[in-house]
Write an enzyme that holds these catalytic residues in place. Structure first.
Site, short mmCIF file in Angstrom:
data_model
loop_
_atom_site.label_atom_id
_atom_site.label_comp_id
_atom_site.label_asym_id
_atom_site.label_seq_id
_atom_site.Cartn_x
_atom_site.Cartn_y
_atom_site.Cartn_z
N GLU A 70 61.73 -16.21 24.30
CA GLU A 70 61.41 -17.41 23.73
C GLU A 70 59.62 -16.66 23.17
OE1 GLU A 70 61.47 -20.51 26.49
OE2 GLU A 70 59.43 -19.88 27.31
N ASP A 82 51.51 -23.71 24.90
CA ASP A 82 52.19 -23.37 23.59
C ASP A 82 51.13 -23.52 22.93
OD1 ASP A 82 54.72 -23.50 25.86
OD2 ASP A 82 55.83 -25.16 24.55
#
Ligand code: FUB
Length: 465
Positions: free
Chosen positions: A355, A189
């Site tokens: 997401e 991420d």
């Protein structure tokens, strides 16, 4: 509100209170991360290697086989159990760990037991420039060779033991030939940005079952190749009263002369809810402190998990907070960067959205990007839409980053994009299953070029192995 001690803090406390003489009295040492070989100090020419999944000390010379050289090469990475210590990853992606006091090579299962068994804390070795590696969870034991086998033995204050447990970190027998990952070890991420001409990378720390890591580190670079590790910038346990674990997907933005870190976190005791918070610092490398003492968005306030925050600041200075899992949201932030008007929250969910929202603006067009599928799925990928404002409306343009099985690349996603301080040069940071042996909780971070076609669409991103 009293500050609590999270898993990392607890682990360090336990170490501090249980460290036997050898480690607490020996000076802690630092080890450069990246590819290295470990040479015995009392048997020069013999190196730590793995053979049949067991650790050994064997001779390696320039005439050794390529396999022997590779087996004697490890990448020193962030300690799987503690950023203050180290783990040693072989070319096949597996880690040195102790089990029954013998040193084995095994894949990271992500459990607390594995991570602890695969983490070693460096102290000064018997001769200048050498290090000795104390077990993270059995700190009175050190990695040592005995009959050319590697064991985890209780420290003995003898010249023999000190020599048997000391190693010089040398240039790797097998130099790295691939580009990625840009930061050695398991991270995911990545949020990449540029502050005052310097690039910064803020990732999730990976390698934990259930993505349970409690802390964030920051890295910085001037060339996107050589990255400086600035250590832990926020640790949920001691630093955030309402979160202990699941330190996921940080995003950092500069505003008002300060730096704001948006992040997600979950409480301990099996609570799977994730809240979204904001922390603040005077420096891009922290330390950050929880700005509100409570979540900015509590789990359950909106549908989907309150995760994967991202802040885009438009040319007029107005900042927008994006977040979501399953549902994509955006809301203008108030000038304080730590509050918003709930009446202004908008659902902007495009088809395929999972997401990791990310927004950039180029030549007056807004680009809304996101990840599709599950991060544990090799088909995790990045898609995007364009629109005339930070709020849309959005027109989906398609997928720009996806797996390349021919290159061994699976699950590339949860990306972020940064523009060079000058010109029209853009880069994308993203994670993928660690090559070659990763999965959805053993991911690594890499950076590639992002280019725009003449019509303003984004060209497919070519992942570098
Ligand atoms: O790293 C934990 C979670 O996995 C992130 O929040 C998601 O975007 C996915 O990458």
């Amino acid at each position: 509100m009293p500050r609590r001690t999270g898993p990392l803090g607890l682990a360090l406390l336990v170490i501090a209170s249980t460290l036997a003489l050898p480690v607490s009295s020996a000076a802690a040492a630092t080890v450069p991360t990246g590819a290295r070989s470990l040479e015995s100090v009392n048997f020069p020419g013999r190196f730590v290697r793995h053979l049949d999944h067991l650790g050994r000390l064997d001779p390696v010379t320039s005439g050794s086989t390529a396999q022997a050289k590779q087996d004697a090469t490890f990448t020193v990475v962030n300690g799987l159990a503690s950023p203050a210590c180290y783990s040693f990853q072989a070319a096949n992606g597996q880690f040195l760990r102790h089990r029954d006091y013998r040193v084995h090579l095994e894949a990271n299962a992500g459990t607390a037991q594995f991570r602890a068994d695969a983490t070693f804390c460096a102290v000064a070795g018997s001769v200048t420039g050498s290090v000795s590696l104390a077990s993270f969870n059995l700190p009175d034991r050190r990695l040592r060779h005995r009959d050319y086998e590697l064991w985890l033995d209780p420290y003995q204050d003898t010249a023999q033991f000190r020599a048997d447990s000391s190693f010089r970190l040398t240039a790797p027998w097998t130099p790295k030939t691939t580009k990625g990952p840009v930061i050695p070890g398991l991270f995911a991420d990545p949020h990449i940005t540029n502050f005052n001409g310097r690039y910064y990378l803020y990732p999730t720390t990976d390698g934990y079952a259930g993505w349970a890591s409690p802390y964030y580190k920051a890295f910085s670079s001037t060339d996107l190749v050589n990255w400086t590790d600035h250590g832990v910038i926020l640790d949920h346990g001691p630093d955030v009263s309402w979160a202990d674990n699941s330190a996921w997907a940080p995003a950092v933005v500069a505003k008002n002369g300060r730096y704001y870190l948006y992040f997600s976190g979950g409480a301990a005791s099996g609570d799977t809810a994730k809240h979204l918070g904001v922390a603040v610092s005077d420096s891009p490398t922290g330390p950050f402190r929880d700005a509100l003492g409570r979540p900015l968005i509590r789990a359950g306030t909106y549908s989907g998990q309150a995760i994967d925050p991202m802040v885009f600041t438009d040319d007029d200075g107005r900042s927008y907070l994006y977040w979501g899992n399953g549902t994509a949201y955006v809301v203008p932030l108030n000038a304080d960067m730590t509050s918003f008007d709930p009446a202004k929250v908008r659902d902007i969910t495009p088809t395929g959205y999972r997401e990791a929202s990310f927004v950039v603006k180029r030549n007056g067009t807004y680009y809304f990007m996101w990840s599709e599928n599950d991060t544990r799925d090799e088909d995790y990928r990045v898609a995007y839409a364009t629109g005339p404002s930070p709020l849309g409306p959005w027109t989906k343009r398609g997928v720009v980053l996806q797996k390349r099985l021919d290159l061994g690349i699976k699950g590339p996603g949860h990306h972020s994009v940064v523009k060079a301080p000058t010109g029209d040069t853009w880069h994308v940071a993203y994670h993928r299953f660690a090559v070659p042996a990763g999965n959805g909780t053993n991911r690594e971070v890499t950076v590639d070029r992002l280019t725009f076609n003449a019509d303003g669409t984004i060209a497919p991103i070519v992942p570098t192995p």
